[in-house]
Design an enzyme around this catalytic site. Structure first.
Site, PDB file in Angstrom:
ATOM      1  CG  ASN A  10      -1.872   1.092   1.325  1.00 21.30           C
ATOM      2  OD1 ASN A  10      -1.666   2.126   0.685  1.00 21.30           O
ATOM      3  ND2 ASN A  10      -2.914   0.920   2.107  1.00 21.30           N
ATOM      4  N   PRO A  11       0.905   2.020  -1.133  1.00 22.77           N
ATOM      5  CG  PRO A  11       0.463   2.966  -3.228  1.00 22.77           C
ATOM      6  CD  PRO A  11       0.154   1.783  -2.372  1.00 22.77           C
ATOM      7  CE  LYS A  13      -1.729  -0.391   5.842  1.00 22.28           C
ATOM      8  NZ  LYS A  13      -1.773  -1.819   6.130  1.00 22.28           N
ATOM      9  CG  ASP A  70      -3.116  -7.167  11.117  1.00 23.03           C
ATOM     10  OD1 ASP A  70      -3.272  -7.215   9.877  1.00 23.03           O
ATOM     11  OD2 ASP A  70      -3.870  -7.771  11.907  1.00 23.03           O
ATOM     12  CG  PHE A 151      -9.214   3.439   4.197  1.00 25.86           C
ATOM     13  CD1 PHE A 151      -8.538   4.353   4.974  1.00 25.86           C
ATOM     14  CD2 PHE A 151      -9.079   2.079   4.508  1.00 25.86           C
ATOM     15  CE1 PHE A 151      -7.734   3.940   6.042  1.00 25.86           C
ATOM     16  CE2 PHE A 151      -8.277   1.648   5.561  1.00 25.86           C
ATOM     17  CZ  PHE A 151      -7.606   2.590   6.326  1.00 25.86           C
ATOM     18  CG  ASP A 154     -12.231   5.985   7.797  1.00 22.80           C
ATOM     19  OD1 ASP A 154     -11.992   5.335   8.825  1.00 22.80           O
ATOM     20  OD2 ASP A 154     -11.342   6.507   7.105  1.00 22.80           O
ATOM     21  CE  LYS A 174      -8.610   7.180   9.670  1.00 19.79           C
ATOM     22  NZ  LYS A 174      -8.829   6.347   8.492  1.00 19.79           N
TER      23      LYS A 174
HETATM   24  P1  IMP Z   1      -4.920  -4.622   7.168  1.00 17.31           P
HETATM   25  O1  IMP Z   1      -4.455  -3.793   6.003  1.00 17.31           O
HETATM   26  O2  IMP Z   1      -4.694  -6.063   7.043  1.00 17.31           O
HETATM   27  O3  IMP Z   1      -4.399  -4.067   8.461  1.00 17.31           O
HETATM   28  O4  IMP Z   1      -6.518  -4.516   7.181  1.00 17.31           O
HETATM   29  C1  IMP Z   1      -7.151  -3.557   7.909  1.00 17.31           C
HETATM   30  C2  IMP Z   1      -8.638  -3.482   7.552  1.00 17.31           C
HETATM   31  O5  IMP Z   1      -9.277  -2.888   8.692  1.00 17.31           O
HETATM   32  C3  IMP Z   1      -8.888  -2.525   6.385  1.00 17.31           C
HETATM   33  O6  IMP Z   1      -9.096  -3.195   5.192  1.00 17.31           O
HETATM   34  C4  IMP Z   1     -10.158  -1.803   6.815  1.00 17.31           C
HETATM   35  O7  IMP Z   1     -11.277  -2.552   6.453  1.00 17.31           O
HETATM   36  C5  IMP Z   1     -10.086  -1.800   8.324  1.00 17.31           C
HETATM   37  N1  IMP Z   1      -9.442  -0.558   8.816  1.00 17.31           N
HETATM   38  C6  IMP Z   1      -8.235  -0.454   9.445  1.00 17.31           C
HETATM   39  N2  IMP Z   1      -7.955   0.832   9.742  1.00 17.31           N
HETATM   40  C7  IMP Z   1      -8.998   1.552   9.286  1.00 17.31           C
HETATM   41  C8  IMP Z   1      -9.290   2.949   9.289  1.00 17.31           C
HETATM   42  O8  IMP Z   1      -8.507   3.808   9.744  1.00 17.31           O
HETATM   43  N3  IMP Z   1     -10.464   3.304   8.732  1.00 17.31           N
HETATM   44  C9  IMP Z   1     -11.338   2.419   8.210  1.00 17.31           C
HETATM   45  N4  IMP Z   1     -11.116   1.116   8.153  1.00 17.31           N
HETATM   46  C10 IMP Z   1      -9.957   0.670   8.694  1.00 17.31           C
END
Ligand code: IMP
Length: 198
Positions: A10-11, A13, A70, A151, A154, A174
């Site tokens: 994910n760019p 991040k 995560d 995203f 949210d 945020k």
């Molecule tokens: P990860 O990339 O495996 O950590 O997946 C995290 C998942 O949690 C994302 O796909 C979102 O669905 C949800 N998520 C995590 N952080 C946020 C946020 O800040 N806003 C909205 N959804 C989030």
């Protein structure tokens, strides 16, 4: 200059991590820049386990220190679901809107709406050292989506103190209160201490 590889494709991040860590003299690079492409199965049942699995796999593949995060949404009335399954809630055919609509559906008629976002950041070093930081942001699940920003979940994550959903906040607002912002701040402090000692 300490260089860390980010265990993510994910760019956004990558930019976020560099914004926060660059003034420590730390550079975060992508897996592509480190010459690796690692697919990690997130088989853990906690955010800690999954971020460790991701960071360790990329550290082993690249031979460089690697950082992973995560995150997910834990809803009290659903026993902490979707939790570590947040990105996969409802199956692969759902998109972000499909997932939060399913969440609203599963909470229909439910008066207990409390929830929290959780983020765990782990950094693995080739010598076996590990740094881990956790951030949480409490809130409630709205009755209907509101706002266009952000995203994932949210639009339905409501912050009572601000009377807005995450999707109605600017990125700066945020980041100041979010689970990921808090985890990164704590991570920054721990990494700074580690780098001073090593
Ligand atoms: P990860 O990339 O495996 O950590 O997946 C995290 C998942 O949690 C994302 O796909 C979102 O669905 C949800 N998520 C995590 N952080 C946020 C946020 O800040 N806003 C909205 N959804 C989030």
């Amino acid at each position: 200059m300490t260089k860390l590889v980010l265990a993510s494709k994910n760019p956004k991040k990558l930019v976020e991590m560099n914004d926060i860590l660059s003034h420590l003299g730390v550079e975060v690079c992508s897996e592509a820049e480190a010459g690796v492409d690692v697919e990690v199965e997130e088989t853990g049942t906690t955010f800690e386990e999954n971020s460790l699995l991701k960071a360790r796999a990329v550290m082993e593949a690249s031979g460089m220190p690697a950082i992973a995060d995560d995150s997910g949404l834990c809803v009290d009335a659903l026993g902490g679901a979707p939790g570590v399954y947040s990105a996969r809630y409802g199956g692969p055919e759902l998109d972000d809107a499909g997932r939060y609509r399913l969440l609203l559906e599963n909470l229909r008629g439910q008066m207990t709406r409390t929830a929290k976002f959780v983020s765990v950041i782990t950094c693995c070093f080739p010598n076996g050292d590990v740094i881990c930081a956790r951030g949480e942001c409490p809130g409630t699940i709205a009755y209907a989506p509101q706002g266009e920003g952000g995203f994932g979940y949210d639009p339905v994550f409501f912050v009572p103190g601000l009377k807005k959903t995450f999707a109605q906040l600017s990125p700066e607002e945020k980041n100041a209160i979010s689970h990921r912002g808090k985890a990164l701040e704590q991570f920054k402090v721990k990494l700074e201490e580690y780098l001073e000692k090593n």
